[in-house]
Design a protein around this motif. Structure first.
Motif, PDB file in Angstrom:
ATOM      1  N   LEU A  12       1.033  -1.030   0.085  1.00 47.33           N
ATOM      2  CA  LEU A  12      -0.099   0.096   0.018  1.00 47.33           C
ATOM      3  C   LEU A  12       0.934   1.265   0.028  1.00 47.33           C
ATOM      4  O   LEU A  12       1.906   1.241   0.500  1.00 47.33           O
ATOM      5  CB  LEU A  12      -0.891  -0.032   1.275  1.00 47.33           C
ATOM      6  N   CYS A  14       0.680   4.717   1.521  1.00 50.32           N
ATOM      7  CA  CYS A  14      -0.439   5.260   2.535  1.00 50.32           C
ATOM      8  C   CYS A  14      -0.121   7.054   2.702  1.00 50.32           C
ATOM      9  O   CYS A  14       1.054   7.349   2.625  1.00 50.32           O
ATOM     10  CB  CYS A  14      -0.056   4.591   3.886  1.00 50.32           C
ATOM     11  N   GLU A  15      -1.071   7.717   3.105  1.00 50.63           N
ATOM     12  CA  GLU A  15      -1.140   9.149   3.063  1.00 50.63           C
ATOM     13  C   GLU A  15      -0.446   9.488   4.326  1.00 50.63           C
ATOM     14  O   GLU A  15      -0.682   9.429   5.611  1.00 50.63           O
ATOM     15  CB  GLU A  15      -2.436   9.558   2.766  1.00 50.63           C
ATOM     16  N   ALA A  56      -8.516   2.399   5.437  1.00 48.94           N
ATOM     17  CA  ALA A  56      -9.502   2.501   4.140  1.00 48.94           C
ATOM     18  C   ALA A  56     -10.391   3.499   4.956  1.00 48.94           C
ATOM     19  O   ALA A  56     -11.756   3.683   4.462  1.00 48.94           O
ATOM     20  CB  ALA A  56     -10.360   1.195   3.989  1.00 48.94           C
ATOM     21  N   PRO A  61      -7.936   7.216   2.203  1.00 48.32           N
ATOM     22  CA  PRO A  61      -7.628   5.618   2.045  1.00 48.32           C
ATOM     23  C   PRO A  61      -6.299   5.361   1.489  1.00 48.32           C
ATOM     24  O   PRO A  61      -5.710   6.123   0.612  1.00 48.32           O
ATOM     25  CB  PRO A  61      -8.896   5.221   1.015  1.00 48.32           C
ATOM     26  N   SER A  62      -5.656   4.265   1.928  1.00 47.84           N
ATOM     27  CA  SER A  62      -4.450   3.852   1.268  1.00 47.84           C
ATOM     28  C   SER A  62      -4.829   3.542  -0.185  1.00 47.84           C
ATOM     29  O   SER A  62      -5.820   2.988  -0.460  1.00 47.84           O
ATOM     30  CB  SER A  62      -3.835   2.836   2.025  1.00 47.84           C
ATOM     31  N   GLN A  63      -3.553   3.456  -0.959  1.00 51.57           N
ATOM     32  CA  GLN A  63      -3.662   3.263  -2.310  1.00 51.57           C
ATOM     33  C   GLN A  63      -2.864   1.847  -2.667  1.00 51.57           C
ATOM     34  O   GLN A  63      -1.924   1.764  -2.243  1.00 51.57           O
ATOM     35  CB  GLN A  63      -3.019   4.395  -3.124  1.00 51.57           C
ATOM     36  N   SER A  70      -4.836   2.278  -9.976  1.00 50.22           N
ATOM     37  CA  SER A  70      -4.635   3.240  -9.073  1.00 50.22           C
ATOM     38  C   SER A  70      -5.943   3.111  -7.796  1.00 50.22           C
ATOM     39  O   SER A  70      -6.254   3.918  -7.143  1.00 50.22           O
ATOM     40  CB  SER A  70      -4.852   4.791  -9.549  1.00 50.22           C
ATOM     41  N   SER A  72      -8.044   2.341  -4.737  1.00 55.53           N
ATOM     42  CA  SER A  72      -7.796   2.568  -3.348  1.00 55.53           C
ATOM     43  C   SER A  72      -8.041   1.333  -2.442  1.00 55.53           C
ATOM     44  O   SER A  72      -9.086   0.435  -3.283  1.00 55.53           O
ATOM     45  CB  SER A  72      -8.597   3.814  -2.780  1.00 55.53           C
ATOM     46  N   GLU A  75     -12.012   1.109  -2.258  1.00 54.64           N
ATOM     47  CA  GLU A  75     -12.655   0.710  -3.160  1.00 54.64           C
ATOM     48  C   GLU A  75     -12.301  -0.770  -3.316  1.00 54.64           C
ATOM     49  O   GLU A  75     -13.441  -1.478  -3.777  1.00 54.64           O
ATOM     50  CB  GLU A  75     -12.284   1.238  -4.665  1.00 54.64           C
ATOM     51  N   TYR A  76     -11.344  -1.118  -3.438  1.00 55.02           N
ATOM     52  CA  TYR A  76     -11.204  -2.617  -3.345  1.00 55.02           C
ATOM     53  C   TYR A  76     -11.908  -3.538  -2.237  1.00 55.02           C
ATOM     54  O   TYR A  76     -12.325  -4.605  -2.786  1.00 55.02           O
ATOM     55  CB  TYR A  76      -9.657  -2.875  -3.039  1.00 55.02           C
TER      56      TYR A  76
END
Length: 422
Positions: A12, A14-15, A56, A61-63, A70, A72, A75-76
């Motif tokens: 991931l 992460c922000e 999430a 949310p982590s990517q 792309s 996230s 979404e996953y």
């Protein structure tokens, strides 16, 4: 989803949150880990790096880290709720229930508490412009370095001592309220009610009265010998520090209400609903329910809500020692200690593998988990096409019921794993 079907493990991105209270530049553990994990993360030595969010949460949310997508993590999981594990999926209705963070604290965060689930829903329904999250937010901080905070109300005898010996504190508490609590004995049924009245009076004190008395107190404490017993007894260093960060703030008086705690690396605090607290300094791992729900009332430039905070708090006095949350050694794995607080939303495993152990398996559990590599290097799933590079700061999502075989270099390996235990 192809390579990200149930049973997979993937990295991931992460922000990072650059809140003003964060440690500056490479002094921040958040910055160190982020730059170690990602070559394109440039650390600005004059900017704060406060939090790394791993999970999430809709705010950040982590990517999924792959050149092919792309997508996230949020979404996953929506598309693949089965990766959460059967019980987690059923109980939390297809959502990852926890958020893992690294915090690097340079100056005090707000005096705050988090509402329980029903209160959070009520606040969200009544004031969604302020309280934008209907979830509760129990949380746990695990010290990476010496980590300083305030947590829970002090033992009654300590608060009574401050009221007796710190006249400026007594003035903002109010004479009637001070007299009431001075009559209390530990264990009395009315201690909590008396303490609530004292705390409310301070938080709602007339601004001029508060500023005048705080100014007197700061002048008196500043004139003390900083090596003296009195300076330490009256929390002089902490009081002066908080006043330098937030001059004149009502939160400065809160040092005489709340326990001052310094966690050693590996020690933890669990903060359940309505527990008053403030983080002051240091680096920690923080894990919480997937929420950003906070009620604040001091030591912050952000919106404060004094009436809500005063009404919701747990006013039971307690010792600092009682606020330290223990880890438990896993019986089936000598390299894993577990912090399992009394909530369903999250737990944390501390994985520490000594130098010389070259192969290890992160064992499958019936919950999705997030793994942060804190120290050491190696590889995971090297026999598979989707092999992963282990390095400090790297973050991985591990689907439920999934083993992860790792190979390690000749250095100690440390990681933190957030999970759900039902």
């Amino acid at each position: 989803m192809g390579e990200y079907d149930r049973g997979s493990t993937f990295e991931l991105r992460c922000e990072v949150q650059q809140y003003a209270w964060g440690k500056i530049g490479s002094a921040s553990e958040v910055a160190r880990l982020s730059s170690s994990a990602h070559a394109d993360f440039a650390v600005a030595e004059d900017e704060p790096y406060a939090e790394l969010w791993m999970g999430a949460h809709p705010k950040a949310p982590s990517q999924i880290l792959t050149p092919k997508t792309s997508l996230s993590l949020l979404e996953y999981i929506k598309k693949n709720p089965g990766v959460l594990g059967k019980k987690v999926n059923n109980v939390f209705k297809g959502e990852l229930p926890f958020l893992l963070k690294v915090l690097s604290v340079n100056k005090s965060l707000s005096i705050q508490a988090h509402p329980n689930k029903s209160h959070a829903e009520k606040l969200f329904a009544e004031r969604p412009d302020i309280y934008k999250d209907p979830n509760h937010k129990p949380e746990m901080a695990i010290a990476l370095t010496p980590f300083e905070g305030m947590c829970g109300f002090r033992p009654l005898e300590e608060i009574q001592m401050f009221l007796k010996e710190v006249p400026e504190f007594r003035a903002v508490v109010g004479e009637s309220e001070a007299e009431n609590i001075m009559k209390c004995k530990p264990g009395d049924d009315y201690v909590a009610k008396a303490l609530k009245s004292c705390f409310e009076n301070v938080m709602k004190c007339n601004a001029e009265v508060r500023k005048e008395n705080l100014s007197k107190l700061i002048s008196r404490i500043s004139a003390m010998d900083q090596e003296s017993e009195s300076f330490s007894k009256y929390s002089g260093e902490l009081l002066l520090r908080l006043n330098s960060q937030f001059p004149g703030d009502v939160g400065c008086f809160v040092v005489y209400f709340l326990n001052h705690i310094i966690l050693k690396p590996g020690e933890a605090m669990f903060l359940g609903a309505n527990e008053p607290h403030a983080y002051l300094d240091g680096n920690c791992i923080e894990c919480m329910a997937c929420s950003d729900n906070v009620v604040r009332a001091g030591l912050t430039p952000k919106l404060i809500d004094v009436p809500t905070l005063c009404e919701m708090l747990n006013y039971q006095p307690a010792t600092p020692k009682s606020k330290i949350f223990p880890s438990i050694q896993k019986k089936d794995d000598p390299y894993v200690k577990e912090y399992n607080p009394p909530v369903d939303d999250f737990a944390v495993q501390y994985i520490s593998i000594p130098k010389g152990v070259s192969e290890y398996t992160i064992k499958a559990i019936d919950s999705a988990s997030i793994l942060l590599v804190f120290e050491g290097e190696g590889s995971a799933n090297k026999s598979k096409p989707s092999g992963l590079d282990l390095r400090p700061g790297a973050v991985f999502f591990i689907s439920a019921d999934t083993d992860v075989a790792i190979s390690l270099s000749e250095t100690p390996f440390i990681a933190f794993r957030a999970l759900c235990i039902l």
